[in-house]
Scaffold this motif. Sequence first.
Motif, PDB file in Angstrom:
ATOM      1  N   LYS A   1     -40.520  35.628 -23.890  1.00 25.91           N
ATOM      2  CA  LYS A   1     -41.778  35.438 -24.619  1.00 25.91           C
ATOM      3  C   LYS A   1     -42.633  34.317 -24.018  1.00 25.91           C
ATOM      4  CE  LYS A   1     -40.906  32.269 -28.464  1.00 25.91           C
ATOM      5  NZ  LYS A   1     -41.020  32.130 -29.903  1.00 25.91           N
ATOM      6  N   PHE A   2     -42.039  33.450 -23.185  1.00 24.06           N
ATOM      7  CA  PHE A   2     -42.783  32.350 -22.570  1.00 24.06           C
ATOM      8  C   PHE A   2     -43.241  32.658 -21.146  1.00 24.06           C
ATOM      9  CE2 PHE A   2     -40.309  30.174 -25.835  1.00 24.06           C
ATOM     10  CZ  PHE A   2     -41.284  29.400 -26.430  1.00 24.06           C
ATOM     11  N   ARG A   3     -42.675  33.673 -20.523  1.00 27.82           N
ATOM     12  CA  ARG A   3     -42.953  33.911 -19.095  1.00 27.82           C
ATOM     13  C   ARG A   3     -44.426  34.122 -18.797  1.00 27.82           C
ATOM     14  NH1 ARG A   3     -38.181  37.822 -18.329  1.00 27.82           N
ATOM     15  NH2 ARG A   3     -36.529  36.311 -18.679  1.00 27.82           N
TER      16      ARG A   3
ATOM     17  N   GLU B   1     -38.902  22.637 -27.095  1.00 27.38           N
ATOM     18  CA  GLU B   1     -37.469  22.854 -26.842  1.00 27.38           C
ATOM     19  C   GLU B   1     -37.234  23.546 -25.496  1.00 27.38           C
ATOM     20  OE1 GLU B   1     -33.922  25.425 -28.839  1.00 27.38           O
ATOM     21  OE2 GLU B   1     -35.249  24.345 -30.209  1.00 27.38           O
ATOM     22  N   ILE B   2     -38.061  24.530 -25.183  1.00 25.24           N
ATOM     23  CA  ILE B   2     -37.904  25.281 -23.929  1.00 25.24           C
ATOM     24  C   ILE B   2     -38.125  24.366 -22.733  1.00 25.24           C
ATOM     25  CG2 ILE B   2     -38.884  27.150 -22.528  1.00 25.24           C
ATOM     26  CD1 ILE B   2     -37.151  27.988 -25.011  1.00 25.24           C
TER      27      ILE B   2
ATOM     28  N   ALA C   1     -39.116  32.712 -13.877  1.00 22.11           N
ATOM     29  CA  ALA C   1     -38.185  33.786 -14.240  1.00 22.11           C
ATOM     30  C   ALA C   1     -37.062  33.289 -15.141  1.00 22.11           C
ATOM     31  CB  ALA C   1     -37.609  34.427 -12.978  1.00 22.11           C
ATOM     32  N   ASP C   2     -36.788  31.989 -15.108  1.00 21.24           N
ATOM     33  CA  ASP C   2     -35.733  31.428 -15.946  1.00 21.24           C
ATOM     34  C   ASP C   2     -36.177  31.102 -17.365  1.00 21.24           C
ATOM     35  OD1 ASP C   2     -33.814  31.646 -13.972  1.00 21.24           O
ATOM     36  OD2 ASP C   2     -34.115  29.612 -13.223  1.00 21.24           O
TER      37      ASP C   2
ATOM     38  N   PRO D   1     -47.128  31.596 -27.605  1.00 22.60           N
ATOM     39  CA  PRO D   1     -46.080  30.716 -28.121  1.00 22.60           C
ATOM     40  C   PRO D   1     -46.213  29.253 -27.659  1.00 22.60           C
ATOM     41  CG  PRO D   1     -45.263  31.819 -26.180  1.00 22.60           C
ATOM     42  CD  PRO D   1     -46.685  32.304 -26.402  1.00 22.60           C
ATOM     43  N   LEU D   2     -47.384  28.856 -27.180  1.00 22.05           N
ATOM     44  CA  LEU D   2     -47.508  27.532 -26.563  1.00 22.05           C
ATOM     45  C   LEU D   2     -47.299  26.372 -27.535  1.00 22.05           C
ATOM     46  CD1 LEU D   2     -50.346  28.119 -23.949  1.00 22.05           C
ATOM     47  CD2 LEU D   2     -47.872  28.077 -23.599  1.00 22.05           C
ATOM     48  N   ALA D   3     -47.423  26.613 -28.822  1.00 24.04           N
ATOM     49  CA  ALA D   3     -47.144  25.564 -29.804  1.00 24.04           C
ATOM     50  C   ALA D   3     -45.645  25.302 -29.922  1.00 24.04           C
ATOM     51  CB  ALA D   3     -47.717  25.941 -31.161  1.00 24.04           C
ATOM     52  N   ASP D   4     -44.846  26.192 -29.370  1.00 21.83           N
ATOM     53  CA  ASP D   4     -43.389  26.101 -29.506  1.00 21.83           C
ATOM     54  C   ASP D   4     -42.679  25.823 -28.175  1.00 21.83           C
ATOM     55  OD1 ASP D   4     -43.656  26.797 -32.239  1.00 21.83           O
ATOM     56  OD2 ASP D   4     -43.783  28.912 -31.673  1.00 21.83           O
ATOM     57  N   THR D   5     -43.316  25.107 -27.291  1.00 21.24           N
ATOM     58  CA  THR D   5     -42.734  24.920 -25.953  1.00 21.24           C
ATOM     59  C   THR D   5     -41.813  23.710 -25.837  1.00 21.24           C
ATOM     60  OG1 THR D   5     -44.650  23.656 -25.208  1.00 21.24           O
ATOM     61  CG2 THR D   5     -44.673  26.037 -24.812  1.00 21.24           C
TER      62      THR D   5
END
Length: 189
Positions: free
Chosen positions: A68-70, A161-162, A63-64, A155-159
Amino acid sequence: MNYLAHLHLSHDTPGLMIGALLGDVVKGPLKGEYPADWEQGIRLHRRIDAYTDNHALIRACQADFPKKFRRFSPIMLDVAFDHFLIKHWQQFHPQTLATFSTEMYQFLSNTHWPAAAQPHVKRIVKHDLLNRYQEWDFIIEVIASIGLRMRVTNPLADTDEILAQHYQQIERTFLQFYPQLQQHVNGMQ
């Protein structure tokens, strides 16, 4: 949970270890097409995944994540949790990781796998995945690679930083959750 955790939770039981990996490639109802202990391992794999996906600690962690990643956070956490299992390996297993992974690779290499699982198993051994998950950059690569194999835009190519922002939270979640998962698995046997 990902490869390392599923193998670890199989308690060095060959049929369960085979099923632990087949759980990623065998879909649908089990109809006795595989040996009973393999199917028991596949069912264990599925129960581990269901328990993990529905656990309050996991849901709170997900939840945090930004919206777009949840939807994809279960994948991210599964792979990241293998990283934290390695980081805290001695807390969860009496053998060294090097000994455990060497034994697993020997087992994986000497087992006759169904055709659908062979590329999967070869990739684990060839790329030394059970050890490489200690490298955080490799975790990011694996998650991006999973995203490339998915049919849906993600969006898994952009994980990078998250996950970096949530690193400590994910680690705390893992350290609280994994002992509960171990206890749950032990209660099923």
